[in-house]
Design an enzyme around this catalytic site. Structure first.
Site, mmCIF file in Angstrom:
data_model
loop_
_atom_site.group_PDB
_atom_site.id
_atom_site.type_symbol
_atom_site.label_atom_id
_atom_site.label_comp_id
_atom_site.label_asym_id
_atom_site.label_seq_id
_atom_site.Cartn_x
_atom_site.Cartn_y
_atom_site.Cartn_z
ATOM 1 N N GLY A 153 -1.204 -0.772 -4.626
ATOM 2 C CA GLY A 153 -1.701 0.293 -4.953
ATOM 3 C C GLY A 153 -1.574 1.661 -3.878
ATOM 4 N N MET A 157 5.097 1.988 -3.557
ATOM 5 C CA MET A 157 6.421 2.751 -4.468
ATOM 6 C C MET A 157 7.603 1.612 -4.120
ATOM 7 S SD MET A 157 5.433 6.347 -2.654
ATOM 8 C CE MET A 157 7.165 7.185 -3.521
ATOM 9 N N GLU A 202 0.976 -1.064 -0.217
ATOM 10 C CA GLU A 202 -0.095 -0.142 0.111
ATOM 11 C C GLU A 202 0.886 1.028 0.025
ATOM 12 O OE1 GLU A 202 -3.571 -1.966 2.734
ATOM 13 O OE2 GLU A 202 -2.255 -0.583 3.822
ATOM 14 N N CYS A 203 0.699 2.213 -0.858
ATOM 15 C CA CYS A 203 1.269 3.649 -1.047
ATOM 16 C C CYS A 203 2.773 3.329 -0.997
ATOM 17 C CB CYS A 203 0.692 4.403 0.166
ATOM 18 S SG CYS A 203 0.722 6.043 0.015
ATOM 19 N N GLY A 204 3.519 3.655 0.143
ATOM 20 C CA GLY A 204 4.941 3.455 0.206
ATOM 21 C C GLY A 204 5.381 2.289 -0.114
#
Length: 433
Positions: free
Chosen positions: A416, A330, A325-327
């Site tokens: 995501g 990434m 998720e998110c970080g």
């Protein structure tokens, strides 16, 4: 059982809710009271401040991410052994995902707990009366126990405000003068010892400030009421008939997760925490979780740890279940670019590029359906991604309007920007079917 319990609300964001909450939590704790903090809404940063101030995890209460029964069950469970239950509201008191739905006022009414308002009456005196009257009478389920005035520097100003409170019938619970030395340290924090020491110093200063200016005993007295108990509603399933072995990333780069999500995993099996920044390889697991955080602050260390990146790639290629998720998403990209555009190689599960260049805030509730399961979460980030990766489904905001937030999948890896709340789901693993 009686105990002090209340929600801190405000007319808007920026009124001082968080500083007041942190100061009161530590002030109560310093008096030897067992304090249980809660946070309305999907915030996972304020909860870290709460935990540091109170010495107990802060629990998110969110009526978009979860049902009313789930919120009531959480509140009942975590208040069962405390002396004080303090809930911080979100935004303005009546600001919800749809009108007042999901707002601090909605949650206070659902849980039957009183509200203490914090107002900043800048350039205002007796005119605060109709504002207070509106908060008091707008909704029948809302009970205002009192109001604290923030940024009020003189006794003469406060007397006008007290007159307004008396005429409206809401107790005035003190004034907090402007204090330029009492500002919350940057929320762009990792979990470093230096940062925690800085936050702890701030928390003690805030507690001393509240003790100096507020009638703490009166606040405890007027908010003491009988606790309402609710029956647990969550029944956890096993993973293919056996305990689920989970590995959760947790270090200075990956810090954002909901407490109840981890409790969900613990109730279904065992949880091992690992560090993508420092450890060399993944622990054995049936499920790996890479939450959000601040990978952009630790790009050198993350990119240099090739052993961990290779361990994650092996796990993914072998079909291991992984949620990022998110970080965390990434980190699974081909690279992350910092604010200057310098690129740092990452795990490369997805060929997209994540970047901190030209940072713009994207936030909001998200929902989607996968394998017949309704999934809800929240998006909050300043980074962006670019590349040809295609989303496996469409996500929607709280009003059901499509958004362009992608959800990616490679084998049994799902990633995501959305921070998913799964504590009320029957079986998180069904997402991977």
């Amino acid at each position: 059982m009686t105990k002090s319990q209340f929600l801190i609300g405000a007319s808007s964001s920026g009124s001082g809710k968080t500083t007041l909450t942190i100061g009161l939590l530590r002030a109560f704790k310093n008096r030897g009271l067992q304090v249980q903090p809660f946070k309305c809404g999907p915030d996972y940063i304020d909860t870290k401040f709460h935990k540091l101030a109170a010495g107990k995890p802060s629990i998110n209460l969110d009526l978009f991410l979860s049902s009313q029964e789930h919120v009531k069950q959480l509140y009942s469970t975590y208040t069962s052994s405390c002396d004080v239950a303090l809930t911080e509201g979100v935004m303005g008191l009546f600001d919800g995902y749809h009108k007042w739905q999901g707002s601090g006022a909605h949650i206070a009414g659902l849980l039957d707990i009183p509200i203490i308002l914090v107002l900043t009456p800048k350039s205002m005196a007796y005119s605060v009366a109709p504002i207070l009257y509106g908060f008091k009478n707008f909704h029948k389920d809302v009970s205002i126990a009192g109001v604290i005035f923030n940024m009020v520097n003189s006794d003469s100003h406060y007397r006008f405000l007290q007159d307004a409170c008396n005429d409206v019938g809401i107790p005035a619970l003190g004034r907090l003068p402007q204090n330029n030395n009492l500002k919350i340290p940057s929320r762009h924090l990792g979990l470093s010892i230096d940062r925690n020491l800085l936050l702890d110093e701030f928390t003690e200063k805030a507690a001393d400030f509240m003790e100096q200016h507020l009638p703490i005993d009166e606040i405890l007295e007027i908010t003491t009421k009988n606790t309402i108990t609710h029956s647990p509603v969550i029944q956890y399933k096993s993973f293919h008939g056996k305990p689920l072995i989970s590995a959760v990333a947790s270090d200075e780069a990956f810090t954002f997760y909901y407490h109840e999500n981890i409790e969900y995993l613990k109730n279904r099996g065992t949880v091992t925490f690992f560090s993508p920044t420092h450890d060399k390889e993944l622990p054995d697991a049936d499920f790996v979780y890479l939450p959000g955080g601040y990978p952009e602050l630790y790009l050198d260390k993350l990119s240099e740890n090739k052993s961990m990146q290779e361990s994650i790639r092996r796990y993914v290629e072998q079909g291991g279940r992984l949620l990022a998720e998110c970080g965390g998403m990434m980190y699974l990209s081909s690279c992350i670019a910092d604010k200057t555009g310098k690129e740092y190689p990452m795990a490369g599960i997805f060929k997209q590029k994540a970047s901190m260049e030209g940072m713009e805030l994207t936030l909001g509730y998200r929902q989607f359906t996968s394998n017949g399961i309704c999934v809800k979460g929240h998006e909050f980030h300043y980074s962006s991604v670019s590349g040809d990766e295609e989303s496996i489904l469409t996500q929607y905001n709280a009003r059901g309007i499509p958004v362009d937030t992608k959800l990616l999948r490679y084998k049994n890896t799902i990633a995501g920007y959305t921070h998913i709340y799964w504590a009320e789901m029957d079986d998180l693993m069904e997402l991977f079917n």
